[in-house]
Scaffold this active site. Structure first.
Site, PDB file in Angstrom:
ATOM      1  N   GLN A 142     107.759  29.231  12.925  1.00 42.11           N
ATOM      2  CA  GLN A 142     108.575  28.182  12.432  1.00 42.11           C
ATOM      3  C   GLN A 142     108.919  28.061  11.153  1.00 42.11           C
ATOM      4  OE1 GLN A 142     109.399  25.877  14.909  1.00 42.11           O
ATOM      5  NE2 GLN A 142     110.480  24.456  13.513  1.00 42.11           N
ATOM      6  N   ASP A 165     113.759  33.815  19.128  1.00 44.34           N
ATOM      7  CA  ASP A 165     114.677  32.814  18.230  1.00 44.34           C
ATOM      8  C   ASP A 165     116.068  33.511  17.986  1.00 44.34           C
ATOM      9  OD1 ASP A 165     113.761  30.295  17.391  1.00 44.34           O
ATOM     10  OD2 ASP A 165     112.410  31.330  15.889  1.00 44.34           O
ATOM     11  N   LYS A 202     107.634  22.593  21.528  1.00 37.04           N
ATOM     12  CA  LYS A 202     107.637  24.066  21.961  1.00 37.04           C
ATOM     13  C   LYS A 202     106.514  24.397  22.923  1.00 37.04           C
ATOM     14  CE  LYS A 202     110.855  25.263  18.302  1.00 37.04           C
ATOM     15  NZ  LYS A 202     110.993  25.978  17.087  1.00 37.04           N
TER      16      LYS A 202
END
Ligand code: GUN
Length: 281
Positions: A96, A119, A52
């Protein structure tokens, strides 16, 4: 032979489009920054987080990295999220998952400012998707829609069957396919006669989490098959939830593993980040 849906090429194309958008935002004096938080050092999470950050650098956006020890308390994590929510120079916040068991994942997701929820996991983002309002969309299902559209596959009016009802893939996938005017069925572990339902699908999205479970007996001839799974087989090679060699010959299009859905998730994360500056503000 079927059309092989090339997620690597499509995600590269999207990242290049985003790179151009980021350059013009920069010219207009707008710079972008993603804050990435990892708690503990799960090796798979470290690989995802590394990818990422690399992808951010590729399109020209900054990333801030927080690698917190496994014993970080929920309070400490929530306090960092609150700081990042308040920072005008941070556009997106990503924690995460999974977080260690002593931390309440839902509390962390809810703590992120929905305007920075790249997200698309916050209940407000999910609710907005459900009623067709603007908000961030969960990256994997958003990536699947892009794969279909950019491969010239029509969704409107099609029988779409999803296997799996997770909050991250199955449920948002159903909402997105519905938004594209598909006729949508969601199946799960309690579905009776799975094979009978999946055989109706023109578009079959498989997100079960069981290596090579879907063989051709579940698939209608000429169907489009999207495989969200990623596993290592007995020879340590990557494979999906779909038995590719068995299914590919009878479908019209299929995603490979690796190189199908996987690369799209990061491309959509970046798209959400760029939208946070270009659209949401
Ligand atoms: N863990 C596995 N996939 C994801 C993802 O897309 N976002 C976050 N935050 N964690 C994950």
């Amino acid at each position: 032979m079927p059309q092989i849906i090339d997620g690597k090429a499509i995600s590269a194309q999207i990242k290049d489009e985003l790179k151009e958008k980021v350059a013009s935002l920069k010219e207009a004096g707008v710079s972008l920054c993603l804050a990435v938080i990892q708690v503990g050092n799960d090796p798979a999470s470290s690989v995802y987080v590394g990818n990422k950050k690399k992808a951010c650098a590729y399109i020209g956006v900054d990333s801030l990295s927080y690698e917190l020890p496994e014993e970080t308390t929920q309070e400490e994590l929530l306090s960092l999220v609150a700081d990042l929510n308040g920072r005008a120079d941070v556009n997106g916040i990503l924690v995460q998952l999974p977080v260690p068991a002593h931390i309440d994942e839902d509390a962390v997701i809810r703590a992120i400012d929905p305007m920075k929820d790249v997200d698309g996991f916050h209940p407000q983002s999910v609710g907005a998707l459900c009623i067709g309002q603007k908000g961030f969309i969960s990256c994997t299902p958003a990536g699947i829609i892009q794969l279909l559209k950019r491969s010239g596959i029509e969704i409107a009016g099609k029988e779409c069957v999803i296997i799996g009802r997770s909050n991250i893939v199955g449920k948002p996938m159903a909402l997105l396919l519905l938004r594209e005017n598909g006729t949508v069925t969601v199946t799960h572990s309690k579905t009776k006669d799975l094979e009978e339902v999946t055989k109706r699908a023109d578009i079959l999205v498989v997100a079960i989490g069981k290596p090579k479970m879907i063989t051709r007996k579940y698939v209608k001839e000429g169907a489009v098959v999207i495989d969200v799974g990623i596993h290592r087989n007995e020879n340590n090679k990557l494979c999906g939830d779909v038995d590719y060699d068995d299914v590919a010959p009878i479908c019209s299009a299929i995603t490979p593993v690796p190189g199908g859905v996987g690369p799209m998730t990061i491309a959509m994360l970046l798209q959400n980040l760029v939208e946070s500056a270009a659209v949401m503000r």
